[in-house]
Design an enzyme around this catalytic site. Structure first.
Site, PDB file in Angstrom:
ATOM      1  N   LYS A 193      24.940 -16.616 -44.029  1.00 34.71           N
ATOM      2  CA  LYS A 193      24.112 -16.780 -42.830  1.00 34.71           C
ATOM      3  C   LYS A 193      22.887 -17.657 -43.116  1.00 34.71           C
ATOM      4  O   LYS A 193      22.467 -18.440 -42.262  1.00 34.71           O
ATOM      5  CB  LYS A 193      23.685 -15.402 -42.289  1.00 34.71           C
ATOM      6  CG  LYS A 193      24.838 -14.629 -41.666  1.00 34.71           C
ATOM      7  CD  LYS A 193      25.346 -15.333 -40.420  1.00 34.71           C
ATOM      8  CE  LYS A 193      26.467 -14.598 -39.728  1.00 34.71           C
ATOM      9  NZ  LYS A 193      26.981 -15.333 -38.556  1.00 34.71           N
ATOM     10  N   TYR A 239      27.283 -11.983 -47.347  1.00 33.93           N
ATOM     11  CA  TYR A 239      27.151 -12.257 -45.907  1.00 33.93           C
ATOM     12  C   TYR A 239      25.807 -12.930 -45.622  1.00 33.93           C
ATOM     13  O   TYR A 239      25.725 -13.909 -44.877  1.00 33.93           O
ATOM     14  CB  TYR A 239      27.264 -10.931 -45.147  1.00 33.93           C
ATOM     15  CG  TYR A 239      27.169 -11.042 -43.652  1.00 33.93           C
ATOM     16  CD1 TYR A 239      28.213 -11.572 -42.903  1.00 33.93           C
ATOM     17  CD2 TYR A 239      26.038 -10.596 -42.960  1.00 33.93           C
ATOM     18  CE1 TYR A 239      28.137 -11.658 -41.533  1.00 33.93           C
ATOM     19  CE2 TYR A 239      25.955 -10.671 -41.585  1.00 33.93           C
ATOM     20  CZ  TYR A 239      27.006 -11.202 -40.873  1.00 33.93           C
ATOM     21  OH  TYR A 239      26.929 -11.290 -39.497  1.00 33.93           O
ATOM     22  N   HIS A 269      30.145  -0.657 -38.422  1.00 34.05           N
ATOM     23  CA  HIS A 269      28.716  -0.369 -38.594  1.00 34.05           C
ATOM     24  C   HIS A 269      28.468   1.111 -38.296  1.00 34.05           C
ATOM     25  O   HIS A 269      29.310   1.799 -37.718  1.00 34.05           O
ATOM     26  CB  HIS A 269      27.887  -1.250 -37.655  1.00 34.05           C
ATOM     27  CG  HIS A 269      27.888  -2.687 -38.056  1.00 34.05           C
ATOM     28  ND1 HIS A 269      28.645  -3.633 -37.411  1.00 34.05           N
ATOM     29  CD2 HIS A 269      27.241  -3.339 -39.052  1.00 34.05           C
ATOM     30  CE1 HIS A 269      28.460  -4.807 -37.992  1.00 34.05           C
ATOM     31  NE2 HIS A 269      27.611  -4.662 -38.988  1.00 34.05           N
ATOM     32  N   SER A 328      21.632 -12.939 -38.811  1.00 33.28           N
ATOM     33  CA  SER A 328      21.555 -11.486 -38.934  1.00 33.28           C
ATOM     34  C   SER A 328      20.231 -11.112 -39.606  1.00 33.28           C
ATOM     35  O   SER A 328      19.698 -11.897 -40.406  1.00 33.28           O
ATOM     36  CB  SER A 328      22.720 -11.007 -39.796  1.00 33.28           C
ATOM     37  OG  SER A 328      22.481  -9.703 -40.270  1.00 33.28           O
ATOM     38  N   SER A 329      19.768  -9.901 -39.350  1.00 29.99           N
ATOM     39  CA  SER A 329      18.509  -9.470 -39.968  1.00 29.99           C
ATOM     40  C   SER A 329      18.649  -9.303 -41.487  1.00 29.99           C
ATOM     41  O   SER A 329      17.650  -9.241 -42.198  1.00 29.99           O
ATOM     42  CB  SER A 329      18.025  -8.163 -39.345  1.00 29.99           C
ATOM     43  OG  SER A 329      19.006  -7.158 -39.488  1.00 29.99           O
ATOM     44  N   CYS A 330      19.901  -9.246 -41.990  1.00 31.04           N
ATOM     45  CA  CYS A 330      20.077  -9.061 -43.435  1.00 31.04           C
ATOM     46  C   CYS A 330      19.776 -10.321 -44.238  1.00 31.04           C
ATOM     47  O   CYS A 330      19.835 -10.308 -45.462  1.00 31.04           O
ATOM     48  CB  CYS A 330      21.468  -8.541 -43.771  1.00 31.04           C
ATOM     49  SG  CYS A 330      22.749  -9.746 -43.477  1.00 31.04           S
TER      50      CYS A 330
HETATM   51  O1  GFB Z   1      25.505  -0.151 -40.040  1.00 28.83           O
HETATM   52  P1  GFB Z   1      25.563  -0.224 -41.511  1.00 28.83           P
HETATM   53  O2  GFB Z   1      26.902  -0.227 -42.116  1.00 28.83           O
HETATM   54  O3  GFB Z   1      24.840  -1.523 -41.967  1.00 28.83           O
HETATM   55  O4  GFB Z   1      24.784   1.026 -42.181  1.00 28.83           O
HETATM   56  P2  GFB Z   1      23.508  -2.033 -42.639  1.00 28.83           P
HETATM   57  C1  GFB Z   1      23.491   1.404 -41.831  1.00 28.83           C
HETATM   58  C2  GFB Z   1      23.103   2.683 -42.539  1.00 28.83           C
HETATM   59  O5  GFB Z   1      23.861   3.771 -41.990  1.00 28.83           O
HETATM   60  C3  GFB Z   1      23.294   2.757 -44.053  1.00 28.83           C
HETATM   61  C4  GFB Z   1      24.377   4.586 -43.019  1.00 28.83           C
HETATM   62  O6  GFB Z   1      22.190   3.412 -44.633  1.00 28.83           O
HETATM   63  C5  GFB Z   1      24.551   3.620 -44.193  1.00 28.83           C
HETATM   64  O7  GFB Z   1      24.605   4.326 -45.406  1.00 28.83           O
HETATM   65  N1  GFB Z   1      25.601   5.221 -42.552  1.00 28.83           N
HETATM   66  C6  GFB Z   1      25.745   6.555 -42.369  1.00 28.83           C
HETATM   67  C7  GFB Z   1      26.777   4.651 -42.263  1.00 28.83           C
HETATM   68  N2  GFB Z   1      26.992   6.856 -41.994  1.00 28.83           N
HETATM   69  C8  GFB Z   1      27.654   5.684 -41.911  1.00 28.83           C
HETATM   70  C9  GFB Z   1      28.987   5.345 -41.537  1.00 28.83           C
HETATM   71  O8  GFB Z   1      29.825   6.191 -41.238  1.00 28.83           O
HETATM   72  N3  GFB Z   1      29.307   4.030 -41.526  1.00 28.83           N
HETATM   73  C10 GFB Z   1      28.397   3.053 -41.856  1.00 28.83           C
HETATM   74  N4  GFB Z   1      28.785   1.768 -41.808  1.00 28.83           N
HETATM   75  N5  GFB Z   1      27.146   3.347 -42.242  1.00 28.83           N
HETATM   76  C11 GFB Z   1      24.841  -4.218 -42.371  1.00 28.83           C
HETATM   77  C12 GFB Z   1      25.115  -5.369 -43.263  1.00 28.83           C
HETATM   78  O9  GFB Z   1      23.972  -3.454 -43.092  1.00 28.83           O
HETATM   79  O10 GFB Z   1      24.173  -4.586 -41.176  1.00 28.83           O
HETATM   80  C13 GFB Z   1      25.618  -6.541 -42.552  1.00 28.83           C
HETATM   81  O11 GFB Z   1      25.972  -4.931 -44.303  1.00 28.83           O
HETATM   82  C14 GFB Z   1      24.896  -6.834 -41.263  1.00 28.83           C
HETATM   83  O12 GFB Z   1      25.564  -7.631 -43.392  1.00 28.83           O
HETATM   84  C15 GFB Z   1      24.721  -5.594 -40.452  1.00 28.83           C
HETATM   85  O13 GFB Z   1      23.648  -7.412 -41.533  1.00 28.83           O
HETATM   86  C16 GFB Z   1      23.907  -5.830 -39.199  1.00 28.83           C
HETATM   87  O14 GFB Z   1      22.433  -2.101 -41.622  1.00 28.83           O
HETATM   88  O15 GFB Z   1      23.163  -1.298 -43.872  1.00 28.83           O
END
Ligand code: GFB
Length: 313
Positions: free
Chosen positions: A141, A137, A180, A108-110
């Site tokens: 990875k 996570y 996500h 993952s990119s994280c």
């Molecule tokens: O997709 P996401 O949960 O993952 O969130 P990450 C991306 C961004 O979207 C963050 C915003 O800045 C969130 O605050 N966001 C806005 C939301 N509204 C929402 C919502 O309703 N739901 C969610 N989930 N986010 C994950 C990692 O990080 O990316 C994992 O935690 C993994 O480990 C994955 O690498 C690909 O991009 O922040």
């Protein structure tokens, strides 16, 4: 990888494993092996060993993982570390024990440091502290990458690691809290449209930037690299283009045809400010994505509507 070689896709019920299975079938691969999590608990070393000794796969795509969005990563920290470590350790070790010819590990990119220079180059691995919300996570990875490298160094195994950017597509998880951002927004905008709600709440400030790749594009890249890449160093998989969460929310709003306002809930975490992949290595190897975000979003929304019609989400 010949068309009748036995190929095990770990995690075929997930969005990524499902897309890899579809891609392989489309290309004419006929000997795919799969097990659901009810049939095989990948966290059990004994069960994984028994499965490998019985099936003896030639190739393995390791797409099984405990995944989720920022909230799930931050909440279920123990499970994200334990489950992912167990699954990848068991599979990689069993692959070595049972003579798998080649294995692909999906990361993952994280895994890259929170403040690594953008776009993220493969060489930035382990050069700084990680984003705290998904550190467990990311650590799991990173361990997977290091396992592949170690089995290559010590035993000469052809195990390769690929790092996908944020993914979306057919068979995504639309859970309101644990998913996500992209599937979460599809659901939230759709439900607001149905309810004629005046506004939709988006988490965070809207300023973080993210890159999104359609899962079927990722699957095409994975099969391409399985066929053409044999090196130790990881390979980033993405589009090389990103947008802010605010821009994403506006695009989802347009695709869903919602007419209300967007408001931001800054009490929710933003996560890492930006994680754009440097995809120059992938492009040099000869692969580029084909589904642009708007087109992929239309397909993802159709998938959401279909799923919603089939089961109560
Ligand atoms: O997709 P996401 O949960 O993952 O969130 P990450 C991306 C961004 O979207 C963050 C915003 O800045 C969130 O605050 N966001 C806005 C939301 N509204 C929402 C919502 O309703 N739901 C969610 N989930 N986010 C994950 C990692 O990080 O990316 C994992 O935690 C993994 O480990 C994955 O690498 C690909 O991009 O922040």
């Amino acid at each position: 990888m010949q068309l009748n070689d036995k190929i095990y896709i770990a995690g075929h019920r997930g969005m990524v494993g499902g897309a890899i299975s579809r891609r392989l079938k489309t290309l004419g691969y006929v000997n795919l092996v799969t097990r659901s999590s009810a049939e095989l608990d990948l966290r059990s070393q004994a069960d994984v060993n028994e499965f490998f000794s019985k099936e003896k796969p030639d190739y393995v795509f390791l797409a099984a993982a405990k995944v989720g969005g920022i909230h799930a990563n931050n909440t279920y920290r123990a499970e994200f570390l334990y489950d992912n470590l167990m699954m990848e350790t068991n599979i990689i070790h069993a692959a070595w024990k049972h003579g798998v010819k080649k294995l692909m590990f999906l990361g993952s990119s994280c895994i890259y440091p929170k403040m690594a220079p953008q776009p993220l180059q493969e060489s930035s691995l382990l050069t700084g502290p990680l984003e705290p919300t998904n550190e467990p996570y990311a650590i799991a990875k990173i361990a997977g990458i290091k396992l592949c490298e170690a089995y290559r160094d010590q035993y000469g195994c052809n195990y390769i690691s690929v790092m996908p950017t944020n993914l979306y597509g057919i068979g995504d998880n639309y859970h309101p809290e644990n998913s996500h951002v992209l599937p979460a927004l599809i659901r939230r905008f759709h439900e607001a449209k149905e309810a004629k709600a005046p506004s939709v709440t988006v988490w965070g400030s809207g300023t973080p930037k993210r890159e999104f790749l359609f899962a079927d594009d990722l699957a095409a890249a994975c099969v391409f690299l399985m066929l053409h890449y044999d090196e130790k160093e990881l390979v980033n998989i993405g589009t090389g283009e990103d947008l802010s969460i605010r821009e994403l929310a506006e695009t989802v709003k347009e695709v869903v045809c919602y007419e209300g306002d967007i408001v931001f809930d800054t009490s929710k975490p933003d996560g890492t400010p930006r994680k754009l992949m440097d995809v120059s290595k992938l492009h040099k190897l000869g692969w580029k994505h084909s589904v642009e975000l708007k087109e992929g979003l239309v397909q993802a929304y159709a998938d959401f509507l279909h799923k919603k019609h089939m089961v109560a989400l």
